[in-house]
Scaffold this active site. Structure first.
Site, PDB file in Angstrom:
ATOM      1  N   GLU A 281      -9.143  21.804 -37.569  1.00  0.00           N
ATOM      2  CA  GLU A 281      -8.616  20.466 -37.300  1.00  0.00           C
ATOM      3  C   GLU A 281      -9.742  19.461 -37.416  1.00  0.00           C
ATOM      4  O   GLU A 281     -10.864  19.709 -36.967  1.00  0.00           O
ATOM      5  CB  GLU A 281      -7.998  20.393 -35.899  1.00  0.00           C
ATOM      6  CG  GLU A 281      -7.436  19.021 -35.544  1.00  0.00           C
ATOM      7  CD  GLU A 281      -6.741  19.004 -34.187  1.00  0.00           C
ATOM      8  OE1 GLU A 281      -5.899  19.895 -33.944  1.00  0.00           O
ATOM      9  OE2 GLU A 281      -7.048  18.121 -33.364  1.00  0.00           O
TER      10      GLU A 281
ATOM     11  N   GLU B 161      -3.473  19.905 -38.621  1.00  0.00           N
ATOM     12  CA  GLU B 161      -4.147  21.202 -38.672  1.00  0.00           C
ATOM     13  C   GLU B 161      -3.959  21.842 -40.043  1.00  0.00           C
ATOM     14  O   GLU B 161      -3.006  21.532 -40.755  1.00  0.00           O
ATOM     15  CB  GLU B 161      -3.591  22.108 -37.573  1.00  0.00           C
ATOM     16  CG  GLU B 161      -3.828  21.566 -36.178  1.00  0.00           C
ATOM     17  CD  GLU B 161      -2.999  22.246 -35.100  1.00  0.00           C
ATOM     18  OE1 GLU B 161      -3.367  22.154 -33.925  1.00  0.00           O
ATOM     19  OE2 GLU B 161      -1.959  22.854 -35.452  1.00  0.00           O
TER      20      GLU B 161
ATOM     21  N   ARG C 274       1.658  20.745 -22.730  1.00  0.00           N
ATOM     22  CA  ARG C 274       1.658  20.883 -24.182  1.00  0.00           C
ATOM     23  C   ARG C 274       2.866  21.641 -24.715  1.00  0.00           C
ATOM     24  O   ARG C 274       3.008  21.816 -25.923  1.00  0.00           O
ATOM     25  CB  ARG C 274       0.347  21.533 -24.639  1.00  0.00           C
ATOM     26  CG  ARG C 274      -0.855  20.646 -24.382  1.00  0.00           C
ATOM     27  CD  ARG C 274      -2.176  21.337 -24.662  1.00  0.00           C
ATOM     28  NE  ARG C 274      -3.288  20.507 -24.195  1.00  0.00           N
ATOM     29  CZ  ARG C 274      -3.965  19.651 -24.948  1.00  0.00           C
ATOM     30  NH1 ARG C 274      -3.655  19.521 -26.226  1.00  0.00           N
ATOM     31  NH2 ARG C 274      -4.955  18.932 -24.443  1.00  0.00           N
TER      32      ARG C 274
ATOM     33  N   GLU D 157      -9.583  25.803 -35.039  1.00  0.00           N
ATOM     34  CA  GLU D 157      -8.355  25.807 -34.247  1.00  0.00           C
ATOM     35  C   GLU D 157      -8.039  27.222 -33.763  1.00  0.00           C
ATOM     36  O   GLU D 157      -8.800  28.160 -33.968  1.00  0.00           O
ATOM     37  CB  GLU D 157      -7.192  25.223 -35.050  1.00  0.00           C
ATOM     38  CG  GLU D 157      -6.806  23.798 -34.655  1.00  0.00           C
ATOM     39  CD  GLU D 157      -6.336  23.656 -33.210  1.00  0.00           C
ATOM     40  OE1 GLU D 157      -5.958  24.676 -32.604  1.00  0.00           O
ATOM     41  OE2 GLU D 157      -6.331  22.532 -32.698  1.00  0.00           O
TER      42      GLU D 157
ATOM     43  N   GLU E  99       2.004  11.260 -27.500  1.00  0.00           N
ATOM     44  CA  GLU E  99       1.692  12.240 -28.532  1.00  0.00           C
ATOM     45  C   GLU E  99       2.955  13.043 -28.848  1.00  0.00           C
ATOM     46  O   GLU E  99       3.433  13.804 -28.008  1.00  0.00           O
ATOM     47  CB  GLU E  99       0.590  13.185 -28.041  1.00  0.00           C
ATOM     48  CG  GLU E  99       0.258  14.295 -29.026  1.00  0.00           C
ATOM     49  CD  GLU E  99      -0.584  15.396 -28.392  1.00  0.00           C
ATOM     50  OE1 GLU E  99      -1.580  15.794 -28.999  1.00  0.00           O
ATOM     51  OE2 GLU E  99      -0.227  15.857 -27.283  1.00  0.00           O
TER      52      GLU E  99
ATOM     53  N   ARG F 196       4.622  16.044 -30.615  1.00  0.00           N
ATOM     54  CA  ARG F 196       3.980  17.297 -30.949  1.00  0.00           C
ATOM     55  C   ARG F 196       4.731  18.157 -31.967  1.00  0.00           C
ATOM     56  O   ARG F 196       4.199  19.146 -32.449  1.00  0.00           O
ATOM     57  CB  ARG F 196       3.746  18.109 -29.666  1.00  0.00           C
ATOM     58  CG  ARG F 196       2.754  17.440 -28.734  1.00  0.00           C
ATOM     59  CD  ARG F 196       2.540  18.233 -27.442  1.00  0.00           C
ATOM     60  NE  ARG F 196       1.992  19.560 -27.685  1.00  0.00           N
ATOM     61  CZ  ARG F 196       0.707  19.831 -27.920  1.00  0.00           C
ATOM     62  NH1 ARG F 196      -0.182  18.848 -27.997  1.00  0.00           N
ATOM     63  NH2 ARG F 196       0.300  21.076 -28.099  1.00  0.00           N
TER      64      ARG F 196
ATOM     65  N   ASP G 186       6.613   7.092 -66.338  1.00  0.00           N
ATOM     66  CA  ASP G 186       7.944   7.684 -66.475  1.00  0.00           C
ATOM     67  C   ASP G 186       8.446   8.168 -65.115  1.00  0.00           C
ATOM     68  O   ASP G 186       8.050   9.226 -64.648  1.00  0.00           O
ATOM     69  CB  ASP G 186       7.874   8.839 -67.470  1.00  0.00           C
ATOM     70  CG  ASP G 186       9.197   9.583 -67.604  1.00  0.00           C
ATOM     71  OD1 ASP G 186      10.210   9.107 -67.050  1.00  0.00           O
ATOM     72  OD2 ASP G 186       9.217  10.646 -68.261  1.00  0.00           O
TER      73      ASP G 186
ATOM     74  N   HIS H  75       0.212  16.855 -34.489  1.00  0.00           N
ATOM     75  CA  HIS H  75       0.523  16.028 -33.328  1.00  0.00           C
ATOM     76  C   HIS H  75       0.228  14.579 -33.686  1.00  0.00           C
ATOM     77  O   HIS H  75      -0.857  14.262 -34.188  1.00  0.00           O
ATOM     78  CB  HIS H  75      -0.318  16.462 -32.126  1.00  0.00           C
ATOM     79  CG  HIS H  75      -0.224  17.936 -31.845  1.00  0.00           C
ATOM     80  ND1 HIS H  75      -1.250  18.668 -31.303  1.00  0.00           N
ATOM     81  CD2 HIS H  75       0.784  18.815 -32.053  1.00  0.00           C
ATOM     82  CE1 HIS H  75      -0.885  19.930 -31.187  1.00  0.00           C
ATOM     83  NE2 HIS H  75       0.352  20.041 -31.639  1.00  0.00           N
TER      84      HIS H  75
ATOM     85  N   GLU I 170      -3.009  14.415 -35.931  1.00  0.00           N
ATOM     86  CA  GLU I 170      -3.950  15.534 -35.865  1.00  0.00           C
ATOM     87  C   GLU I 170      -3.410  16.648 -36.769  1.00  0.00           C
ATOM     88  O   GLU I 170      -2.645  17.504 -36.326  1.00  0.00           O
ATOM     89  CB  GLU I 170      -4.093  16.039 -34.431  1.00  0.00           C
ATOM     90  CG  GLU I 170      -4.617  14.995 -33.467  1.00  0.00           C
ATOM     91  CD  GLU I 170      -4.587  15.458 -32.013  1.00  0.00           C
ATOM     92  OE1 GLU I 170      -5.234  14.804 -31.179  1.00  0.00           O
ATOM     93  OE2 GLU I 170      -3.912  16.474 -31.724  1.00  0.00           O
TER      94      GLU I 170
END
Length: 476
Positions: A225, A136, A345, A217, A364, A366, A55, A274, A134
């Site tokens: 992580e 977390e 970062r 982490e 990457e 972030r 459904d 990330h 990645e």
């Protein structure tokens, strides 16, 4: 290998493992696995062509009640033995079809991801995209919450939480806890979750997920992580759903609870996701150039340009909750600035510099978080990158300076993500043409997504008083 051979392998595995039940899984639009189970006696080779009915009107973001019948077609490549069922049970992920037309359902996120992979091949730019999220998460001992007409609250507790350092009751207080923002890489007994995370990893490996590492982490109270090895788009989205399933159920097995909510704790780090990504063609990486900035090719720079151009719209599919933007607060460590950099970062796009191997060259992104629907989020990121390559959108110069050392004039020139889910949804409403290319996304799905998020989440949160408003305004 022909489909029939794959199906026969699945049925043979079920016989060898003495499977008694088959758990039928599929993804809803917001990004949660749904399931039902059938006895193995009712599951055979014909199921892979005839499918199983359900459904669709009872599933979030799917059909209206007057057109509710839908069909699930199992994908034999996804069959595993469920690690948590007491009775031998085979788990398998399905695609969704319309039973009348036989066509793929346009709001099935997994089918959208398959179309994104096919569109990439059709462009001739690449034949494979690789993804390494990645994700977390937090592991708590308990959580309680409620919201009604006259009260609203949440209570979180963790034996590992720094707030328990002064606890006097409830047995001995041994005092080993990660301090706020100091949970990155301490050994036991400060890291109390090693054995739990290891069991999560071993269970993932039994289910075919290749794991590279696990660790505590930054935040106190069990932030963690676990990193999976990269995989193609649809396979990684499948794996990420299985990854979350394993983490949550292993935590419950230990009498704990796991959450991928981006910002459950005030004044400590939130949980992001990330997303490492790269393009390959004929077995060769396309993002590497030894002479380019941070070893990046021109193709990679254009891909970055597309991501940065469309980042506000992407955030509506990569940061999909009102809570997401409690993590993405300008002026802190959150990657809200739409710039790229090697090693930095605080940029929304970082170029990892751990290896000189061309095969390791990737970007990457972030700002995403693990509340997203991975099929939609990965597909949207890929479509933005493809648009950047097709239109040669150069991202400009990289930012090498510390974001916190910029002058006000320099900072004012840097664009940022929206500061709320509402802002992200408006950005998606204004900028979604890149998602429609190749018929990967369609307007029906995007309009449904925006309407669903605005009415059921943005408006719902906006209408309710926040506990801190009483601190601010009760005595007015």
């Amino acid at each position: 290998m022909q489909m029939s051979e794959k199906v026969k392998q699945v049925l043979s595995m079920a016989k060898d493992k003495e499977v008694q039940m088959v758990d039928i899984k599929f993804i809803d639009m917001p990004g949660t696995w749904q399931h039902f189970s059938v006895p193995m006696t009712e599951f055979d080779e014909g199921t892979f062509t005839e499918g199983l009915g359900f459904d669709g009107s009872s599933i979030r973001g799917f059909k209206a009640i007057n057109e509710s019948d839908m069909i699930l077609i199992p994908d034999p490549d996804t069959a595993i033995i469920d690690p948590f069922c007491e009775v031998p049970t085979m788990s398998i992920i399905c695609n969704i079809y319309d039973p009348l037309t036989g066509e793929k359902y346009n709001r099935d996120p997994r089918i959208i991801a398959q179309k994104a992979e096919e569109y990439l091949r059709e462009t001739g730019i690449a034949d494979t995209s690789y993804w390494g999220p990645e994700a977390e998460f937090f592991i708590f001992d308990s959580v309680s919450f409620d919201q009604n007409q006259h009260s609203g609250y949440y209570f979180i507790d963790s034996e590992e939480g720094a707030w328990n350092s002064g606890r006097m009751e409830g047995g001995p207080n041994l005092g080993y806890r990660p301090r706020y923002k100091e949970g990155y890489f301490p050994v036991a007994p400060v890291d109390s979750m090693q054995n739990l995370r290891t069991e999560m990893v071993l269970t993932m490996q039994k289910c075919g997920i290749v794991v590279e590492a696990q660790h505590h982490e930054v935040a106190t109270a069990g932030q963690a992580e676990i990193d999976m090895k990269f995989a193609p788009l649809v396979k990684m989205a499948d794996q990420l759903m299985l990854f979350k399933y394993i983490i949550k159920n292993t935590a419950v097995k230990y009498g704990k609870t796991a959450t991928f909510m981006p910002k459950p704790l005030f004044l400590d780090n939130g949980s992001g996701m990330h997303v490492h990504q790269s393009l390959w063609k004929d077995g060769q990486p396309l993002f590497f150039d030894a002479d380019g900035y941070a070893g990046l090719s021109e193709t990679a720079l254009y891909y970055i340009g597309g991501i940065l151009k469309h980042a506000p719209a992407l955030s509506a599919l990569c940061n999909t909750t009102t809570n997401s933007f409690k993590r993405l607060v300008p002026g802190f460590e959150a990657p809200v600035s739409l710039v790229y950099s090697k090693r930095n970062r605080s940029a929304s796009i970082r170029i990892p510099m751990y290896s000189n191997n061309p095969k390791a060259k990737r970007i990457e992104l972030r700002f995403p978080d693990p509340t997203c629907n991975p099929y939609l989020a990965f597909s949207a990121m890929l479509m933005a990158g493809i648009d950047g390559i097709q239109n040669k959108i150069h991202p400009g110069n990289a930012l090498e300076k510390d974001m916190y050392e910029l002058t006000p004039e320099e900072a004012a020139e840097i664009k940022s993500l929206p500061v709320s889910l509402e802002g992200a949804l408006k950005a998606l409403e204004a900028d979604h043409g890149f998602l429609l290319k190749g018929g990967v996304f369609d307007k029906d799905l995007l309009e449904t997504w925006i309407e669903y998020k605005m009415t059921r989440e943005v408006d719902a949160v906006r209408k309710r008083p926040h506990p801190y408003e009483f601190m601010l305004y009760f005595d007015c």
